[in-house]
Design an enzyme around this catalytic site. Structure first.
Site: not given
Ligand code: BG6
Ligand code: MG
Length: 219
Positions: A13, A15
């Site tokens: 993953d 984030d």
């Molecule tokens: C994930 C995060 O990696 O991405 C979530 O853990 C987030 O918190 C999701 O909502 C979508 O991210 P983005 O950057 O497309 O808004």
């Molecule tokens: Mg994550």
């Protein structure tokens, strides 16, 4: 020592695993919640981990005192993303979580493949800022999938793009939804942090603990 020999690849993953952008997601949602007078907490934020932007908004709105139209929801998601993009605009390679650069280097050294499986549509921007655009053997982002975690699609696609049996891949995640996704795809799972405690096959409190278990010495 953590045994990597059962695996041909590690699927990470992004984030909250490679980089602490999970905190920027929290701060951007907090801004929206405060603007709208919606109660918000770290616990609610933990349920947004791994979940797509619009589904994360639905989690936030569970505690809202009023109903929002689709147009209002789209505007809030846009506003959240603008704030989030401001938050990540200063990201640099040094912002990777502790031990992660060493883990990524070790995998290359050992000839294991590595991939990203993220629900985020900002994946490519983040990888560019970390100077990792060309590092991984496969990058699956929120723009490549129809169903976000906990659906297995993102991890299944990563294994497919790597050309590997998911059983030979280890999923590394900080989110409950992510562990369910990786497991659903047929991977063994390694959780990082409190949200994955007790639900993954392996668990470490922090990325640095995973690095230490791999025999990496950190200063
Ligand atoms: C994930 C995060 O990696 O991405 C979530 O853990 C987030 O918190 C999701 O909502 C979508 O991210 P983005 O950057 O497309 O808004
Ligand atoms: Mg994550």
């Amino acid at each position: 020592m953590f045994d990597l020999s059962p695996y041909d690849a590690i699927v990470f993953d992004l984030d909250g695993v490679i980089v602490s952008t999970d905190e920027q997601h929290y701060l951007a949602w907090k801004m929206i919640a405060d603007d709208e007078g919606i109660p918000y907490s770290r616990e609610i934020n933990n349920r947004q981990r791994g979940v797509s932007r619009m589904e994360s908004l639905d989690v936030l709105l569970e505690a809202a005192p009023k109903a929002y139209s689709q147009a209002e929801k789209n505007e809030m998601a846009f506003r959240k993303n603008e704030e989030y993009k401001r938050g990540i605009s200063f990201l640099k390679p040094g912002d990777m979580l502790e031990g992660m650069p060493e883990i990524l280097a070790l995998l290359k050294e050992k000839g294991l493949k590595s991939a990203i499986a993220s629900s985020s549509k900002n994946t490519n921007t983040i990888l560019e800022r970390l100077e990792l655009s060309n590092w991984f053997d496969a990058v699956v982002s929120g723009s490549d999938i129809k169903a976000s975690k906990p659906d297995p699609e993102v991890f299944s696609l990563a294994a497919q793009w790597l050309g590997l049996d998911p059983a030979k891949c280890l999923c590394v995640e900080d989110a409950k939804a992510g562990i369910e996704s990786g497991r659903g795809a047929g991977m063994k799972t390694l959780g990082i942090g409190p949200s994955t405690r007790g639900i993954s096959d392996f668990h470490f409190e922090e990325t640095r603990d995973f690095a230490l278990a791999l025999g990496i010495s950190l200063s």
